[in-house]
Design a protein around this motif. Structure first.
Motif, short mmCIF file in Angstrom:
data_model
loop_
_atom_site.label_atom_id
_atom_site.label_comp_id
_atom_site.label_asym_id
_atom_site.label_seq_id
_atom_site.Cartn_x
_atom_site.Cartn_y
_atom_site.Cartn_z
N ASN A 38 0.84 -1.20 0.00
CA ASN A 38 0.00 0.00 0.00
C ASN A 38 0.88 1.26 0.00
O ASN A 38 2.04 1.20 0.37
N ASN A 76 4.55 3.48 12.27
CA ASN A 76 3.48 2.88 13.06
C ASN A 76 3.51 3.48 14.47
O ASN A 76 4.57 3.78 15.00
N PRO B 39 1.96 2.82 8.62
CA PRO B 39 0.50 2.96 8.69
C PRO B 39 -0.14 2.86 7.31
O PRO B 39 0.46 3.24 6.30
N LYS B 40 -1.36 2.37 7.28
CA LYS B 40 -2.12 2.29 6.03
C LYS B 40 -3.18 3.37 5.99
O LYS B 40 -3.71 3.78 7.03
N THR B 41 -3.46 3.82 4.79
CA THR B 41 -4.45 4.87 4.60
C THR B 41 -5.77 4.29 4.14
O THR B 41 -5.81 3.49 3.20
N VAL B 42 -6.84 4.68 4.82
CA VAL B 42 -8.19 4.31 4.42
C VAL B 42 -8.85 5.56 3.85
O VAL B 42 -8.77 6.63 4.46
N TYR B 73 -9.13 0.55 2.01
CA TYR B 73 -7.69 0.82 1.89
C TYR B 73 -7.33 1.45 0.54
O TYR B 73 -7.75 0.98 -0.52
N ASN B 106 -6.36 10.17 12.75
CA ASN B 106 -5.33 9.25 13.21
C ASN B 106 -6.01 8.16 14.02
O ASN B 106 -6.74 8.47 14.98
N ASN B 111 -2.75 1.61 13.56
CA ASN B 111 -1.86 2.07 12.48
C ASN B 111 -2.61 2.41 11.20
O ASN B 111 -2.23 2.00 10.10
N GLN B 112 -3.69 3.17 11.36
CA GLN B 112 -4.46 3.60 10.19
C GLN B 112 -4.63 5.12 10.19
O GLN B 112 -4.71 5.75 11.25
N TYR B 114 -7.36 7.71 8.32
CA TYR B 114 -8.56 7.83 7.49
C TYR B 114 -8.54 9.19 6.81
O TYR B 114 -8.22 10.20 7.44
#
Lengths: 180, 180
Positions: A38, A76, B39-42, B73, B106, B111-112, B114
């Motif tokens: 990602n 993270n 971190p992943k982005t939603v 995601y 945050n 670890n996301q 939005y």
């Protein structure tokens, strides 16, 4: 990035669309583990002190020797604001106070999202670090436009000085293309 | 997530701070490959049609049966706006037009990040999908507040209706905590 082996079981990977998905993923032939890739988020600041902003001169590749705003990968366990302040401290030794989000940029061809914050420097305390051979405050007229490290940073600075003349800093999302 | 094996060479991993780094990473004992976790982005939307907004009822776990805004995601190779529109299409069959970024949140404990966009639905065309057992337009008074899937979505909706009364939708960054 090629995913050769499964990070879960060490097995061989194949490229296929998993069930209930619609993207090709790296999937383990042995245990079925899906290795998702990602976009990564880069967070940074435009540190302001009186009428100047803080730039750092890169001490590492890529673009070693060029000037940039402090920014780096979000880790993270931290918020975007905390990450932006941490990167600023690591690269300039400056303890900034985050004001507000200013720009988000899609850099689709390298799978990155930049989030740049306006920030203030409470006092002119900063200095070189492992990552920055030089750290300096610049007036707009002294910005080394021909020696800015990355297109996204040049665009952030251009946007910032344009908004500064109007005295308002609306948040916007932009795009950085490979050739533009 | 535990990284047991190197995705590059299949070798065993160890936890250590790589040279010129200051975070503990998963590093391959054989080839030195560093497996970064970020971190992943939603990305998602608040799809507006006249005085209503579009919610979808989750057909998959977690929170199956609860209502939510379309979101998912961000994938490599797409902008945040394109990702938000794609997720909306996948989950509601609606082709929205993105208006502007509205909220970033945050969610550090998972670890996301939005990023939620205001969006318009040009026509009331939508329907159930694999991921959504039901998709409906809701007036504010009919929002199923007790059956919203995620805290971040409830917060987005609360913020949205609060701003709607004032007629302005300033972009803000918020935090979602595990217990709050």
């Amino acid at each position: 990035m090629t995913i050769n082996f499964c990070s879960n079981c060490g097995g061989p990977m194949e490229q296929r669309i998993p069930e209930a998905d619609d993207h090709i993923r790296s999937v383990c032939k042995h245990c079925g583990f899906i290795h998702y890739l990602n976009p990564k988020t880069v967070v940074g600041t435009i540190p302001e002190y009186k009428d100047k902003i803080l730039l750092c001169r890169r001490n590492i590749e890529p673009q070693k020797g060029k000037w940039t705003l402090p920014a780096g990968y979000l880790e993270n366990g931290e918020s975007v604001q905390d990450g932006a302040a941490r990167e600023t401290l690591e690269e300039t030794l400056a303890n900034v106070k985050i004001i507000e989000p200013y720009r988000m940029f899609n850099i689709v061809h390298v799978n990155q999202i930049y989030v740049m914050f306006r920030a203030t420097l409470p006092s002119p305390e900063f200095g070189p670090t492992k990552e920055s051979m030089d750290v300096r405050l610049f007036h707009e007229k002294d910005i080394p436009w021909e020696n800015i490290a990355f297109k996204v940073i040049k665009e952030t600075l251009r946007n910032y000085y344009c908004d500064k003349k109007k005295g308002i800093y609306p948040f916007k999302v932009g795009d950085i293309h490979r050739h533009s």
